[in-house]
Design a protein around this motif. Structure first.
Motif: not given
Length: 289
Positions: A58-70, A48-51, A27-37
């Motif tokens: 800087l980019p940020t990260t977010s976890a898979p949602s409950v819905g994605e896990f389900l 990504l490395y250039a950024r 199951i993948p995580f998410h990378v948030v770049i300029d407000g877009k996931s």
């Protein structure tokens, strides 16, 4: 129908061919770049490395949602009687909690499927080794209880040492824990740190050693492994963030000191690169005996 399906997250850095061989669902995580996931599979690593080099916005990260896990559980339930999800360390992410919440929802929505979740207490290279051992047991046709026991027994045996060009990204992402003082001192004193993230640290970041150069740091990592396992054979994995030559150097240093029953060298996924910056090298290992 398989008895047990193994599931993990992209942080485990499982190579595609291994995931296919053992039927590991990732199951993948998410990378948030300029407000877009973006799902990790959509990320261009060179961009990504250039950024990340800019160290601003800087980019940020977010976890898979409950819905994605389900949904992942639902898909796996079509081909397995039970599911074991082996998560990255819960101290670093909300993904573990989301996987548990989805498991509870699945009791009603997927009543015929037994789902269990394990906190690996580690990341990347060491998580890979834990997942792989669980997947081997599942492929052999062992029961869910047997696979869980095997995976749980692996967790306290695992060692995960890592070094990076800077602790800046780890600190910026709030994952520095006990190494906070080293991150603050890093800008005043030129050194490279070794930190540990595994069951022995409670799954949080703990400073272990430091040295002036990358080669000295890698030698210390090998020396620490020797202190811990003696002459026993190793199961080992190295995960790196865009430094294949250095990863190969560490591999050769390990092979010069140890006999290894298995050895993997893998690239870290986009989320791990974002959280650590280019230059990350992780050495995960445990002894055969």
């Amino acid at each position: 129908m398989k008895k047990v399906a193994i599931m993990t997250d992209t942080i485990a850095s499982i190579p595609r061919e291994i995931a296919k061989e053992y039927g590991i669902e990732i199951i993948p995580f998410h990378v948030v770049i300029d407000g877009k996931s973006y799902v990790e599979t959509e990320i261009d690593m060179n961009q990504l490395y250039a950024r990340l080099k800019e160290k601003g916005n800087l980019p940020t990260t977010s976890a898979p949602s409950v819905g994605e896990f389900l949904e992942a559980y639902r898909e796996l339930s079509q081909r397995a009687e039970s599911i074991l999800h082996i998560s990255m360390n819960s101290a670093f992410t909300m993904a573990y909690g989301a996987s548990i919440e989805a498991k509870e929802l699945a009791r009603e929505k997927l009543p015929k499927t037994i789902i269990e979740v394990i906190d690996s207490k580690t990341v990347e290279s060491s998580e890979l080794l834990i997942v792989l051992e669980g997947a081997r047991a599942a492929k052999q046709g062992k029961s869910l209880d047997e696979v869980i026991q095997i995976a749980n027994n692996m967790i306290p045996r695992m060692n995960q040492l890592s070094t990076r060009d800077t602790l800046f990204y780890l600190d910026k992402g709030g994952r520095i824990f006990e190494a906070k003082s080293w991150a603050e001192a890093e800008s005043k004193n030129s050194f490279r740190a070794i930190v540990e993230i595994d069951a022995s640290t409670g799954g949080v970041t703990k400073p272990i050693a430091r040295a002036k150069t990358r080669s000295q740091v890698m030698k210390k990592m090998v020396d620490i492994a020797r202190e811990r396992v003696g002459d026993k054979k190793l199961h080992a994995a190295i995960a790196h963030a865009n430094v294949p030559d250095q990863a190969e150097q560490l591999k050769q240093m390990v092979l010069s000191q140890f006999q290894c029953d298995e050895f993997y060298v893998v690239d870290v996924p986009p989320v791990a690169a974002t959280q650590n910056g280019q230059g990350l090298i992780e050495f995960g290992f445990y002894s055969s005996g």
